[in-house]
Scaffold this motif. Sequence first.
Motif, PDB file in Angstrom:
ATOM      1  N   UNK A   1       0.855  -1.195   0.000  1.00 52.34           N
ATOM      2  CA  UNK A   1       0.000   0.000   0.000  1.00 52.34           C
ATOM      3  C   UNK A   1       0.887   1.240   0.000  1.00 52.34           C
ATOM      4  N   UNK A   2       0.735   2.056  -1.048  1.00 54.21           N
ATOM      5  CA  UNK A   2       1.590   3.220  -1.228  1.00 54.21           C
ATOM      6  C   UNK A   2       0.857   4.521  -0.915  1.00 54.21           C
ATOM      7  N   UNK A   3      -0.477   4.491  -1.053  1.00 49.99           N
ATOM      8  CA  UNK A   3      -1.277   5.696  -0.804  1.00 49.99           C
ATOM      9  C   UNK A   3      -2.743   5.280  -0.788  1.00 49.99           C
ATOM     10  N   UNK A   4      -3.564   5.914   0.045  1.00 48.88           N
ATOM     11  CA  UNK A   4      -5.021   5.728   0.017  1.00 48.88           C
ATOM     12  C   UNK A   4      -5.676   7.074   0.250  1.00 48.88           C
ATOM     13  N   UNK A   5      -6.938   7.221  -0.176  1.00 48.41           N
ATOM     14  CA  UNK A   5      -7.537   8.563  -0.220  1.00 48.41           C
ATOM     15  C   UNK A   5      -7.840   9.119   1.168  1.00 48.41           C
TER      16      UNK A   5
ATOM     17  N   UNK B   1      -7.337  -0.900   2.521  1.00 48.99           N
ATOM     18  CA  UNK B   1      -6.954  -1.946   1.551  1.00 48.99           C
ATOM     19  C   UNK B   1      -7.990  -2.086   0.444  1.00 48.99           C
ATOM     20  N   UNK B   2      -9.238  -1.622   0.680  1.00 48.96           N
ATOM     21  CA  UNK B   2     -10.309  -1.730  -0.316  1.00 48.96           C
ATOM     22  C   UNK B   2     -10.570  -0.404  -1.034  1.00 48.96           C
ATOM     23  N   UNK B   3      -9.800   0.643  -0.732  1.00 50.45           N
ATOM     24  CA  UNK B   3     -10.003   1.983  -1.313  1.00 50.45           C
ATOM     25  C   UNK B   3      -9.881   1.925  -2.843  1.00 50.45           C
ATOM     26  N   UNK B   4     -10.886   2.474  -3.542  1.00 46.82           N
ATOM     27  CA  UNK B   4     -10.860   2.456  -5.013  1.00 46.82           C
ATOM     28  C   UNK B   4      -9.749   3.331  -5.585  1.00 46.82           C
ATOM     29  N   UNK B   5      -9.361   4.360  -4.850  1.00 47.07           N
ATOM     30  CA  UNK B   5      -8.344   5.288  -5.378  1.00 47.07           C
ATOM     31  C   UNK B   5      -6.941   4.928  -4.918  1.00 47.07           C
ATOM     32  N   UNK B   6      -6.811   3.886  -4.119  1.00 44.59           N
ATOM     33  CA  UNK B   6      -5.499   3.558  -3.541  1.00 44.59           C
ATOM     34  C   UNK B   6      -4.476   3.311  -4.638  1.00 44.59           C
TER      35      UNK B   6
ATOM     36  N   UNK C   1     -12.104 -20.999   4.791  1.00 52.06           N
ATOM     37  CA  UNK C   1     -10.902 -21.019   3.948  1.00 52.06           C
ATOM     38  C   UNK C   1     -10.621 -19.587   3.495  1.00 52.06           C
ATOM     39  N   UNK C   2      -9.422 -19.119   3.745  1.00 52.09           N
ATOM     40  CA  UNK C   2      -9.014 -17.775   3.329  1.00 52.09           C
ATOM     41  C   UNK C   2      -8.040 -17.918   2.160  1.00 52.09           C
ATOM     42  N   UNK C   3      -8.320 -17.213   1.079  1.00 50.68           N
ATOM     43  CA  UNK C   3      -7.475 -17.283  -0.120  1.00 50.68           C
ATOM     44  C   UNK C   3      -6.548 -16.080  -0.144  1.00 50.68           C
ATOM     45  N   UNK C   4      -5.255 -16.342   0.000  1.00 50.93           N
ATOM     46  CA  UNK C   4      -4.240 -15.286   0.022  1.00 50.93           C
ATOM     47  C   UNK C   4      -3.591 -15.221  -1.355  1.00 50.93           C
ATOM     48  N   UNK C   5      -4.302 -14.634  -2.302  1.00 48.47           N
ATOM     49  CA  UNK C   5      -3.767 -14.518  -3.667  1.00 48.47           C
ATOM     50  C   UNK C   5      -4.463 -13.358  -4.356  1.00 48.47           C
TER      51      UNK C   5
ATOM     52  N   UNK D   1      -7.496  -9.124   0.271  1.00 44.71           N
ATOM     53  CA  UNK D   1      -7.139  -8.129  -0.735  1.00 44.71           C
ATOM     54  C   UNK D   1      -6.239  -7.080  -0.109  1.00 44.71           C
ATOM     55  N   UNK D   2      -4.982  -7.055  -0.536  1.00 39.67           N
ATOM     56  CA  UNK D   2      -4.071  -5.967  -0.156  1.00 39.67           C
ATOM     57  C   UNK D   2      -3.839  -5.936   1.361  1.00 39.67           C
TER      58      UNK D   2
END
Length: 339
Positions: free
Chosen positions: A91-95, A107-112, A256-260, A286-287
Motif C-alpha cells: 500500500x503506497x497511498x489511500x484517499x 486496503x479496499x479503497x478504489x483510489x489507492x 478457507x481464506x485465499x491469500x492470492x 485483498x491488499x
Amino acid sequence: MKAMVLKKISSVEEKSLELVDLPDPIPSPGQIRVRISTCGVCHTELDEIEGRVSPSRFPMILGHEIVGEVESLGPEVTKFKEGDRVGIAWINWACGECSFCLRGEENLCDKAKWTGKDVEGGYAQYTVVSEEFAYPIPEGFTNLQAAPLLCAGVIGYRALRLTGMEDGRVLGLYGFGASAHIVIQIAKYKYPKGKIFVFTRPNQKEHQDLARKLGADWVGVTKDTAPEKLDCAIDFTPVGAPVREALRNLEKGGRVVINAIRKITPIPELDYAEHLWYEKEVKSVANVTRRDAQEFLPLAAEIPIVPEIREFKLEEANEALILLKEGKIRGAGVLRMPE
Ligand SMILES: [Zn+2]
Ligand SMILES: [Zn+2]
C-alpha cells in the motif's frame, strides 16, 4: 540509479525486466527518499509481468517489499530523519476519505495506489514515498531478512487473522512459500496448543522439510485427506484446485481464506453438499492496510520470526522470478541492490 524495469506484458520466461539507468527520484513535500538495500520478490510481480494484474503504466519498476535507509527528506517531513531504516509495503497511498478508508479498510479503497504497480517500486537503488506509508524496521532483522516481512509477512498476518484461528484448533496451510513459512511461525507463537497441517505440490521436498523444521504437525500434498478436519485454512497457491481441496478437508463451520491477488487456473466446480454446506465459508484477502504493517512488524521482532532467504543480485531479478514461478525458492527470494 540502476533499476530493473518492465516495459510490456510478456511471459516471465522471456526475462522481460531490463536493467536501465534512470535519474534518482526527487521527494515531494511529505515524502522521503530511500536508498534501497533489499527488495523481496513476490508472486504479484509474476501477475504483473504476465498481465493478470497490469501495472497502470509502462515502463514500471516492480517490487513492494522494500528495505532501505532514509537518504534525504522532502519539505515538511516530520516522522523520519536521514539514516533511519525503513520499510515500504504494497500500500503506497489511500484517499483517506472514502467509506472504506473511513472505517479502516484502506486496503479496499478504489483510489489507492500500490507500490510497484501504480508507483515506482523497489527493484531499484532509490525510491520516494510519503512518510505516512513507510515503517520503522525493528532491530534484530538484517536488511535481507526484513524484506519478506513487508508483504509475505504482513499479508500472511492479515490472512491468519481473517481465518478466525483460535488456540487448540487445526489450521491448514496450502502452499509453503515465502508467506506460509512466516505464517507458521506466527501461528506457532500465538496458538501454541493448535495444530498446523501443511500441503505442498508433490515435488516440493525442500518446502516440506522446511515446514517440518518450523514445527508443522503434519505435512502432505495438496490432494491428501488431512489426518483431522481443518477448523480453518489459508490457500497461498497461485492455482484454483487447492481451494476445493481445502473445502473438502474443512470442518463444519470452518473458513478457507485465499491469500492470492489472482489465480492462474480456475477454481474447479464445487459440490454444494461436499464443499460448502454446514456453514463453510470462503474469504479472499485483498491488499494490506498500514495498520497490518504497524501491528505485524513489532510482533515479528517479538516472536522473533526468522525468515529463510535466498539472495539474488538486482540484475538477477528475471532468474529469481522464474525460480519463484517454478516453486523452487525455499523460503523467500530477496534482491540486493548494488552499492
Ligand atoms: Zn507481495
Ligand atoms: Zn479511500
